[in-house]
Design a protein around this motif. Structure first.
Motif, PDB file in Angstrom:
ATOM      1  N   SER A 156      62.929  32.813  79.368  1.00  0.00           N
ATOM      2  CA  SER A 156      63.682  33.231  80.557  1.00  0.00           C
ATOM      3  C   SER A 156      62.776  33.857  81.622  1.00  0.00           C
ATOM      4  O   SER A 156      63.213  34.079  82.752  1.00  0.00           O
ATOM      5  CB  SER A 156      64.760  34.240  80.165  1.00  0.00           C
ATOM      6  OG  SER A 156      64.179  35.484  79.768  1.00  0.00           O
ATOM      7  N   GLY A 157      61.534  34.140  81.244  1.00  0.00           N
ATOM      8  CA  GLY A 157      60.614  34.773  82.195  1.00  0.00           C
ATOM      9  C   GLY A 157      60.676  36.286  82.177  1.00  0.00           C
ATOM     10  O   GLY A 157      59.952  36.951  82.931  1.00  0.00           O
ATOM     11  N   GLU A 158      61.524  36.855  81.307  1.00  0.00           N
ATOM     12  CA  GLU A 158      61.630  38.313  81.226  1.00  0.00           C
ATOM     13  C   GLU A 158      60.415  38.908  80.529  1.00  0.00           C
ATOM     14  O   GLU A 158      60.018  40.050  80.795  1.00  0.00           O
ATOM     15  CB  GLU A 158      62.900  38.696  80.472  1.00  0.00           C
ATOM     16  CG  GLU A 158      63.156  40.197  80.414  1.00  0.00           C
ATOM     17  CD  GLU A 158      64.406  40.546  79.622  1.00  0.00           C
ATOM     18  OE1 GLU A 158      64.756  41.743  79.593  1.00  0.00           O
ATOM     19  OE2 GLU A 158      65.017  39.626  79.030  1.00  0.00           O
ATOM     20  N   LEU A 159      59.783  38.143  79.669  1.00  0.00           N
ATOM     21  CA  LEU A 159      58.672  38.613  78.857  1.00  0.00           C
ATOM     22  C   LEU A 159      57.464  37.710  79.068  1.00  0.00           C
ATOM     23  O   LEU A 159      57.596  36.493  79.208  1.00  0.00           O
ATOM     24  CB  LEU A 159      59.088  38.593  77.377  1.00  0.00           C
ATOM     25  CG  LEU A 159      58.327  39.473  76.387  1.00  0.00           C
ATOM     26  CD1 LEU A 159      58.491  40.935  76.754  1.00  0.00           C
ATOM     27  CD2 LEU A 159      58.860  39.222  74.972  1.00  0.00           C
ATOM     28  N   ILE A 160      56.281  38.298  79.105  1.00  0.00           N
ATOM     29  CA  ILE A 160      55.027  37.556  79.233  1.00  0.00           C
ATOM     30  C   ILE A 160      54.217  37.778  77.963  1.00  0.00           C
ATOM     31  O   ILE A 160      54.021  38.921  77.534  1.00  0.00           O
ATOM     32  CB  ILE A 160      54.220  38.035  80.461  1.00  0.00           C
ATOM     33  CG1 ILE A 160      54.986  37.757  81.749  1.00  0.00           C
ATOM     34  CG2 ILE A 160      52.846  37.369  80.504  1.00  0.00           C
ATOM     35  CD1 ILE A 160      54.340  38.395  82.976  1.00  0.00           C
ATOM     36  N   ALA A 161      53.747  36.692  77.363  1.00  0.00           N
ATOM     37  CA  ALA A 161      52.863  36.792  76.199  1.00  0.00           C
ATOM     38  C   ALA A 161      51.425  36.770  76.712  1.00  0.00           C
ATOM     39  O   ALA A 161      50.948  35.730  77.183  1.00  0.00           O
ATOM     40  CB  ALA A 161      53.103  35.640  75.241  1.00  0.00           C
ATOM     41  N   VAL A 162      50.734  37.903  76.640  1.00  0.00           N
ATOM     42  CA  VAL A 162      49.364  37.955  77.137  1.00  0.00           C
ATOM     43  C   VAL A 162      48.386  37.359  76.130  1.00  0.00           C
ATOM     44  O   VAL A 162      47.270  36.967  76.487  1.00  0.00           O
ATOM     45  CB  VAL A 162      48.958  39.394  77.511  1.00  0.00           C
ATOM     46  CG1 VAL A 162      49.774  39.882  78.694  1.00  0.00           C
ATOM     47  CG2 VAL A 162      49.128  40.344  76.328  1.00  0.00           C
ATOM     48  N   ARG A 163      48.796  37.304  74.876  1.00  0.00           N
ATOM     49  CA  ARG A 163      48.129  36.533  73.821  1.00  0.00           C
ATOM     50  C   ARG A 163      49.145  36.420  72.699  1.00  0.00           C
ATOM     51  O   ARG A 163      50.169  37.128  72.698  1.00  0.00           O
ATOM     52  CB  ARG A 163      46.834  37.206  73.354  1.00  0.00           C
ATOM     53  CG  ARG A 163      46.991  38.485  72.565  1.00  0.00           C
ATOM     54  CD  ARG A 163      45.691  38.815  71.845  1.00  0.00           C
ATOM     55  NE  ARG A 163      45.738  40.068  71.131  1.00  0.00           N
ATOM     56  CZ  ARG A 163      46.318  40.251  69.937  1.00  0.00           C
ATOM     57  NH1 ARG A 163      46.942  39.248  69.330  1.00  0.00           N
ATOM     58  NH2 ARG A 163      46.298  41.434  69.346  1.00  0.00           N
ATOM     59  N   PRO A 164      48.948  35.531  71.724  1.00  0.00           N
ATOM     60  CA  PRO A 164      49.927  35.415  70.640  1.00  0.00           C
ATOM     61  C   PRO A 164      50.199  36.762  69.970  1.00  0.00           C
ATOM     62  O   PRO A 164      49.281  37.448  69.520  1.00  0.00           O
ATOM     63  CB  PRO A 164      49.260  34.427  69.675  1.00  0.00           C
ATOM     64  CG  PRO A 164      48.405  33.578  70.560  1.00  0.00           C
ATOM     65  CD  PRO A 164      47.876  34.526  71.607  1.00  0.00           C
ATOM     66  N   GLY A 165      51.471  37.138  69.972  1.00  0.00           N
ATOM     67  CA  GLY A 165      51.867  38.383  69.318  1.00  0.00           C
ATOM     68  C   GLY A 165      51.721  39.628  70.161  1.00  0.00           C
ATOM     69  O   GLY A 165      52.016  40.731  69.698  1.00  0.00           O
ATOM     70  N   ALA A 166      51.284  39.495  71.424  1.00  0.00           N
ATOM     71  CA  ALA A 166      51.138  40.652  72.317  1.00  0.00           C
ATOM     72  C   ALA A 166      51.916  40.365  73.596  1.00  0.00           C
ATOM     73  O   ALA A 166      51.732  39.316  74.221  1.00  0.00           O
ATOM     74  CB  ALA A 166      49.665  40.909  72.635  1.00  0.00           C
ATOM     75  N   TYR A 167      52.769  41.316  73.993  1.00  0.00           N
ATOM     76  CA  TYR A 167      53.717  41.057  75.075  1.00  0.00           C
ATOM     77  C   TYR A 167      53.730  42.194  76.094  1.00  0.00           C
ATOM     78  O   TYR A 167      53.332  43.336  75.816  1.00  0.00           O
ATOM     79  CB  TYR A 167      55.138  40.902  74.506  1.00  0.00           C
ATOM     80  CG  TYR A 167      55.261  39.890  73.414  1.00  0.00           C
ATOM     81  CD1 TYR A 167      55.421  38.535  73.695  1.00  0.00           C
ATOM     82  CD2 TYR A 167      55.227  40.281  72.071  1.00  0.00           C
ATOM     83  CE1 TYR A 167      55.531  37.598  72.680  1.00  0.00           C
ATOM     84  CE2 TYR A 167      55.341  39.350  71.047  1.00  0.00           C
ATOM     85  CZ  TYR A 167      55.498  38.007  71.363  1.00  0.00           C
ATOM     86  OH  TYR A 167      55.596  37.085  70.363  1.00  0.00           O
ATOM     87  N   VAL A 168      54.265  41.852  77.268  1.00  0.00           N
ATOM     88  CA  VAL A 168      54.553  42.841  78.298  1.00  0.00           C
ATOM     89  C   VAL A 168      55.729  42.294  79.098  1.00  0.00           C
ATOM     90  O   VAL A 168      55.863  41.075  79.258  1.00  0.00           O
ATOM     91  CB  VAL A 168      53.325  43.083  79.206  1.00  0.00           C
ATOM     92  CG1 VAL A 168      52.926  41.818  79.972  1.00  0.00           C
ATOM     93  CG2 VAL A 168      53.578  44.228  80.182  1.00  0.00           C
ATOM     94  N   THR A 169      56.605  43.173  79.565  1.00  0.00           N
ATOM     95  CA  THR A 169      57.718  42.679  80.377  1.00  0.00           C
ATOM     96  C   THR A 169      57.182  42.219  81.732  1.00  0.00           C
ATOM     97  O   THR A 169      56.234  42.795  82.274  1.00  0.00           O
ATOM     98  CB  THR A 169      58.786  43.758  80.588  1.00  0.00           C
ATOM     99  OG1 THR A 169      58.229  44.856  81.315  1.00  0.00           O
ATOM    100  CG2 THR A 169      59.340  44.258  79.259  1.00  0.00           C
TER     101      THR A 169
END
Length: 322
Positions: free
Chosen positions: A28-41
């Protein structure tokens, strides 16, 4: 999701999220995966400036490897004008060929124990090693802007830089690093001042004194000026964005104060020439403007009063902590 900052899959699961909900948030674009298993809104990520976004990516990818080059510079709070921020830079200390992927570059340059340390929860190259690594791999102007800010903020000394560049004598790009380190100073107050100095030096104009305190004949302080061509009675001033404040009221108030300051300098006999960011894009035109001001100064009487190179207040790093 009302989560600020970097978080990992294990943390999200303890908060009640599932792999399916994380996947839906990414789609949905609410969350960004900066690498596998690591996220930022996405909301939080887009509230950050470019150095902060890079630092967040660096925290996600460091995994015990030593942050270096531009990534270490940002973590230390140095200015990184003109340096690409798309990839995190790490150094393994092992003799491997440099590897570059979409989001990171891993260098195989040797690391002595004294070349790296910990800072703000990260393992990274020391300020001196960081500046020299950038000076070996970036343009002269980019390197000097970074080194000036490191010196100005007290992160490194001229001797430490000299020692670090000597230790790098067999590495690629060291001749350029030697030249860049020689050009660095702790009396530059901003990237704009650093770039201006290099542009003026490029045409062998007289070398100005940097950030001098100017007084009138009665000893009244008139102001601290960016560039002082003392023998020719000329002051150069770089006007950067944000110099006069952020709000409209602050800008108006500070502009009036600056006008009175300049009037006092002119009354004391100084010729004042000003420029800003747009002028740095046309070095020849800027050099010609300063050259004309110096010619006027050579024909005019010497200004009244005196000047001195007072110690500068230690600079404040840009907003890079996340």
């Amino acid at each position: 999701m009302d989560i600020d900052g970097l978080f990992f899959r294990a943390e999200a699961l303890t908060l009640g999220f599932t792999d399916s909900s994380l996947r839906r948030a990414r789609l949905s674009g609410e969350l960004i995966a900066v690498r596998p298993g690591a996220y930022v809104t996405a909301r939080y990520f887009h509230s950050l400036d470019s150095p902060q976004q890079h630092l967040l990516l660096a925290r996600a990818m460091s995994d015990g490897t030593v942050l270096s080059h531009v990534s270490a510079a940002i973590a230390w709070g140095m200015d990184v004008w003109g340096l690409p921020l798309a990839r995190v830079h790490l150094t393994t200390g092992r003799p491997i060929t440099t590897r570059t992927t979409r989001r990171r570059t891993v260098h195989g340059t040797r690391l002595a124990p004294a070349d790296f340390t910990t800072h703000d929860g990260l393992t990274l190259t020391t300020p001196a090693r960081t500046v020299v690594d950038i000076a070996r791999t970036a343009t002269h102007t980019q390197a000097v802007c970074t080194g000036d800010s490191a010196l100005r903020r007290g992160l490194v000394t001229a001797k430490a830089l000299s020692d670090a560049v000597a230790a790098a004598k067999y590495r690629t790009g060291t001749p350029g690093a030697v030249r860049a380190v020689e050009a660095m100073t702790n009396r530059s107050d901003s990237v704009g001042e650093s770039r201006s100095r290099l542009i003026l030096q490029d045409q062998n104009l007289p070398v100005p004194l940097l950030n001098q305190s100017v007084f009138d004949a009665d000893g009244t302080f008139l102001g601290r000026v960016d560039f002082l061509f003392a023998e020719l009675g000329v002051i150069g001033e770089f006007d950067g964005s944000g110099k006069y404040g952020e709000s409209g009221a602050a800008v108006r108030k500070n502009l009036v104060a600056e006008k009175y300051r300049e009037d006092r300098l002119r009354d004391a006999g100084w010729i004042v020439v000003r420029w800003g960011w747009a002028d740095l894009a046309d070095p020849s035109a800027l050099q010609d403007r300063v050259r004309r001001a110096l010619a006027r100064g050579a024909r005019a009487p010497q200004p009244d009063g005196f000047f001195r190179g007072d110690p500068l207040p230690q600079g404040t790093p840009h907003r890079s902590r996340i």
